[in-house]
Design an enzyme around this catalytic site. Structure first.
Site, PDB file in Angstrom:
ATOM      1  N   CYS A  94      36.382  35.399  49.701  1.00 21.40           N
ATOM      2  CA  CYS A  94      36.441  36.269  48.551  1.00 21.40           C
ATOM      3  C   CYS A  94      35.715  36.719  47.320  1.00 21.40           C
ATOM      4  O   CYS A  94      35.689  37.345  46.693  1.00 21.40           O
ATOM      5  CB  CYS A  94      37.734  36.425  47.236  1.00 21.40           C
ATOM      6  SG  CYS A  94      38.075  36.509  45.968  1.00 21.40           S
ATOM      7  N   CYS A 202      45.501  32.449  46.159  1.00 20.86           N
ATOM      8  CA  CYS A 202      46.657  33.053  45.364  1.00 20.86           C
ATOM      9  C   CYS A 202      48.010  33.789  45.142  1.00 20.86           C
ATOM     10  O   CYS A 202      48.662  33.254  44.035  1.00 20.86           O
ATOM     11  CB  CYS A 202      45.301  34.365  44.504  1.00 20.86           C
ATOM     12  SG  CYS A 202      44.759  34.703  45.355  1.00 20.86           S
TER      13      CYS A 202
END
Length: 370
Positions: A94, A202
């Site tokens: 990410c 997340c």
């Protein structure tokens, strides 16, 4: 800004200086794709916190939706790895593909000049500028360095970013301890001061729910869970992704706890051993593929010599780095040999290499052995 205390304080520190400053919140996951609604989604609370902090600091802020880029560049490739039984590190990818990739591509150029924008984050990391005798470059180049707070060191998660991305990065809290960050937030009345650190991926939440989350994307693929010592089949698993190397397999009816020692993709078998300190849980040699040096034209010359190049190895977040030797194999892979055997070194995870405090780059752990 993520909505947490670290990026809030990073924004505060920069707001005290002479920057043309604005804030960006990344939306990386579209919950509506799964449930048809975003109501109750964690990102909404994060976005509200970002806006509250920015209002107090008098900063403009915007949300950029990168959910499609995240799906295509991080999540979908990771799904294939999970299904095959390896364990990818989505946080590392990410940072490379989204925060220091797609986001930089989407940021508008500064209105006051033709230069590219810089990006600051709340990562616990530092950066310096340096030259090296092994490089043809005469201009200083960015070096990714460990932070002052070693307990929060996040250079492992940043180890795959490019030199270009690193050159445009700022880490305003890298010189601070976590306790100092929270104290600054309290002192300046940032409402995120007491917000807990995020745990897990997340968009999934807590780790305990992760296997169920993946099962909604990967079809079941049952296979045996086998005692590596006796050869006895103990139970069936629902898929190789449902167990991680080194974890307690939680097999009912066993007198001793069994821990995952290896996976065999060809036979769809998960092997377990008794006890958390069994020798088959340890390895000291890693084959690492797709290694990317942050300075990719200044590769250590000793890499191709019989004695190899001395480094410090990290193969997971928040571990003490391990003195190791790295050599280049004929295939182009790197062979990293730790001075002492390491527990639960997991294929698919990231092997980051360091020269002292300096993070040199990283690659994917392909296989392990003793």
């Amino acid at each position: 800004m993520s909505g947490g205390v670290d990026s809030s304080v990073a924004a505060f520190l920069l707001a005290q200086q002479d920057y043309d400053l604005s804030a960006v919140f990344m939306r990386n996951w579209d919950t509506g794709d799964e449930s048809g609604t975003d109501k109750g989604c964690e990102w909404e609370k994060d976005w509200e916190d970002v806006q509250r902090v920015c209002k107090k600091l008098d900063l403009p802020c915007q949300m950029i939706d990168l959910s499609q880029e995240y799906w295509n560049r991080v999540f979908e490739p990771s799904l294939k790895q999970w299904e095959s039984g390896v364990t990818p590190n989505t946080d590392v990818w990410c940072n490379r593909e989204i925060k220091f990739g797609a986001l930089l591509e989407r940021l508008p150029a500064p209105t006051t000049s033709n230069k590219k924008p810089w990006i600051a984050t709340g990562h616990y990391a530092r950066k310096s500028w340096s030259t090296t005798p092994n490089s043809p470059h005469t201009r200083p180049r960015p070096k990714l360095l460990r932070p002052s707070d070693r307990g929060k060191d996040q250079t492992y998660y940043l180890s795959s970013i490019s030199e270009e991305g690193l050159s445009r990065a700022l880490f305003p809290i890298g010189h601070l301890q976590k306790s100092e960050v929270r104290e600054l937030a309290r002192k300046h009345q940032l409402h995120t001061a007491e917000r807990p650190d995020s745990v897990g991926i997340c968009f999934v939440g807590e780790k305990a729910k992760f296997s169920n989350f993946l099962s909604s994307y990967i079809p079941p693929n049952p296979g045996p869970v086998v005692d590596q010592v006796s050869g006895k089949t103990l139970m069936q698993h629902a898929g190789l992704w449902t167990f991680t190397l080194g974890e307690n397999a939680r097999i009912p009816g066993m007198k001793e706890r069994m821990f995952v020692s290896s996976k065999d993709q060809l036979s769809n078998t998960i092997y377990v051993v008794p006890g958390s300190d069994h020798e088959d849980l340890y390895s000291n040699t890693l084959r690492v593929s797709d290694f990317t040096w942050i300075w990719n034209d200044a590769i250590p010359p000793d890499l191709s010599t019989p004695q190899g190049f001395r480094v410090d190895l990290m193969h997971r977040y928040r571990m003490h780095s391990v003195p190791s030797t790295v050599r280049k194999a004929e295939t182009g892979d790197l062979i990293v040999t730790a001075d002492e055997p390491e527990k639960a070194v997991t294929p698919g995870q990231i092997a980051a290499l360091y020269d002292g405090d300096w993070c040199l780059g990283c690659g994917v752990i392909k296989s392990t052995s003793r």
